[in-house]
Design an enzyme around this catalytic site. Structure first.
Site, short mmCIF file in Angstrom:
data_model
loop_
_atom_site.label_atom_id
_atom_site.label_comp_id
_atom_site.label_asym_id
_atom_site.label_seq_id
_atom_site.Cartn_x
_atom_site.Cartn_y
_atom_site.Cartn_z
N SER A 92 3.41 -2.11 10.32
CA SER A 92 4.92 -2.23 10.65
C SER A 92 5.64 -3.54 10.32
O SER A 92 6.63 -4.02 10.75
CB SER A 92 5.28 -1.97 12.10
OG SER A 92 4.86 -0.65 12.38
N GLU A 111 -5.32 -4.99 10.66
CA GLU A 111 -4.28 -4.15 11.04
C GLU A 111 -4.53 -3.28 12.16
O GLU A 111 -5.47 -2.21 12.18
CB GLU A 111 -4.23 -3.15 9.90
CG GLU A 111 -3.92 -3.56 8.46
CD GLU A 111 -3.36 -2.66 7.46
OE1 GLU A 111 -2.23 -2.94 7.09
OE2 GLU A 111 -4.10 -1.68 7.07
N HIS A 156 -9.45 1.14 4.97
CA HIS A 156 -8.17 1.24 5.73
C HIS A 156 -8.31 2.08 6.96
O HIS A 156 -9.09 3.14 6.77
CB HIS A 156 -7.16 1.82 4.92
CG HIS A 156 -5.86 1.74 5.28
ND1 HIS A 156 -5.33 2.77 6.17
CD2 HIS A 156 -4.61 1.11 5.29
CE1 HIS A 156 -4.12 2.49 6.69
NE2 HIS A 156 -3.57 1.31 6.12
N GLY A 204 2.47 2.16 10.69
CA GLY A 204 3.59 3.20 10.49
C GLY A 204 4.34 3.51 12.01
O GLY A 204 5.00 4.70 12.09
N GLU A 245 -6.65 4.54 7.98
CA GLU A 245 -6.47 6.01 7.59
C GLU A 245 -7.82 6.61 6.95
O GLU A 245 -8.12 7.80 7.25
CB GLU A 245 -5.34 6.22 6.70
CG GLU A 245 -4.17 6.17 7.69
CD GLU A 245 -2.72 5.52 6.74
OE1 GLU A 245 -2.81 5.53 5.54
OE2 GLU A 245 -2.02 4.92 7.65
N LYS A 251 0.01 4.34 -0.34
CA LYS A 251 -0.67 5.51 0.31
C LYS A 251 -0.35 6.64 -0.69
O LYS A 251 -0.45 6.52 -1.83
CB LYS A 251 -0.16 5.47 1.57
CG LYS A 251 -0.28 4.12 2.51
CD LYS A 251 -0.03 4.64 4.19
CE LYS A 251 0.03 3.19 4.65
NZ LYS A 251 0.15 3.55 6.14
N ASN A 298 0.85 -1.23 -0.21
CA ASN A 298 -0.02 -0.02 0.06
C ASN A 298 0.96 1.08 0.04
O ASN A 298 1.37 1.74 1.01
CB ASN A 298 -0.89 -0.18 1.20
CG ASN A 298 -1.76 1.17 1.48
OD1 ASN A 298 -1.74 1.89 0.42
ND2 ASN A 298 -2.23 1.37 2.75
P1 PGA Z 1 2.86 0.18 7.47
O1 PGA Z 1 1.46 0.49 7.01
O2 PGA Z 1 3.63 -1.08 6.81
O3 PGA Z 1 3.80 1.39 6.96
O4 PGA Z 1 3.01 -0.13 8.89
C1 PGA Z 1 0.66 -0.83 6.99
C2 PGA Z 1 -0.51 -0.26 6.36
O5 PGA Z 1 -1.33 0.93 6.65
O6 PGA Z 1 -1.19 -1.04 5.42
#
Ligand code: PGA
Length: 246
Positions: free
Chosen positions: A206, A161, A91, A167, A93, A11, A9
């Site tokens: 992560s 997640e 997601h 992140g 976010e 983003k 992803n």
């Molecule tokens: P990350 O994000 O691997 O940077 O922690 C995962 C995600 O949001 O799908």
């Protein structure tokens, strides 16, 4: 029976120049694991043209309607026409930044699947919910509310997640991941009978080369949804390799 999936992803990151990373991903993309990259929507068409056939291209969101007066949005059909085969939905976010509810994610999932896109539905608890001991109740509620009826493993992927792991460099213990994935597998089998066993469960938050092998050895983990470590082939390829040998 469930093909492993390594999904990236990007983003709101990446430019045309970043599409060169797809070339380097080809080296691992013909293996036992399916490889998917979800760039920003502006790059889907160019990414689909450029990517080796074994690297699939996905979107990060779609609108729940197929067309209409929805300025700035993209329908599932549009994304499919641009070359996407998958779409990430719900997601955390998007749930946080755009107020997306389980009901909206469910409507988007229906729209995506009606256009032939595989839906990757994201769920996960906040740190506050985990500390309150509510994790399993939260993910079961999100799964029930975000996933429509009649699912099969070829049209749905579920990504667990934890919001606090995205992140941050923080990762749940392997026991915590196993507990959630086991709970989700049971819920999927209760609801979709034998099809529940065919729906892939990804872990996200992560994931990096140094923790991938342990995460992939955890029961009921069928792959990963990777953010930061999917932007560069040098970080993503070792994760795909770990999944291929898991
Ligand atoms: P990350 O994000 O691997 O940077 O922690 C995962 C995600 O949001 O799908």
């Amino acid at each position: 029976m469930r093909r492993k999936l390594a999904a990236g992803n990007w983003k709101m990151n990446g430019s045309r120049a970043a599409l060169g990373e797809l070339d380097a991903m080809a080296q691992v993309a013909d293996g036992p694991a399916e490889v998917l990259i979800c760039p920003p929507a502006s790059l889907i068409s160019a990414a689909a043209d450029r990517a080796p056939a074994s690297v699939k291209i996905g979107a990060q969101d779609c609108h729940e309607n197929s067309s209409g007066a929805h300025t700035g949005n993209l329908s599932a059909e549009m994304l499919s026409e641009a070359g996407a085969t998958h779409v990430i939905l719900g997601h955390s976010e998007r749930r946080a930044d755009h107020g997306e509810t389980d009901a909206l994610v469910c409507a988007k999932t229906k729209a995506a699947q009606a256009s032939g896109l595989v839906a990757i539905v994201c769920i996960g608890e906040t740190l506050q919910e985990r500390n309150a001991g509510d994790t399993l109740a939260v993910v079961k509620r999100q799964l029930a509310g975000s996933v429509p009826e009649g699912q099969t493993g070829d049209m749905l992927v579920v990504a667990y997640e934890p919001v606090w792991a995205i992140g941050t460099g923080l990762v749940p213990t392997l026991e915590q991941i196993a507990e959630v994935h086991n709970t989700l597998r049971s819920a999927l089998c209760d609801r979709f009978a034998s099809q529940g066993d065919t729906i892939r469960l990804l872990y996200g938050g992560s994931v990096k080369a140094s923790n991938a092998a342990d995460i992939f050895a955890t029961p009921d983990v069928d792959g990963a949804l990777v953010g930061g470590a999917s932007l560069k082939a040098q970080d993503f390829v070792p994760i795909v390799t770990a999944l291929c040998v898991a």
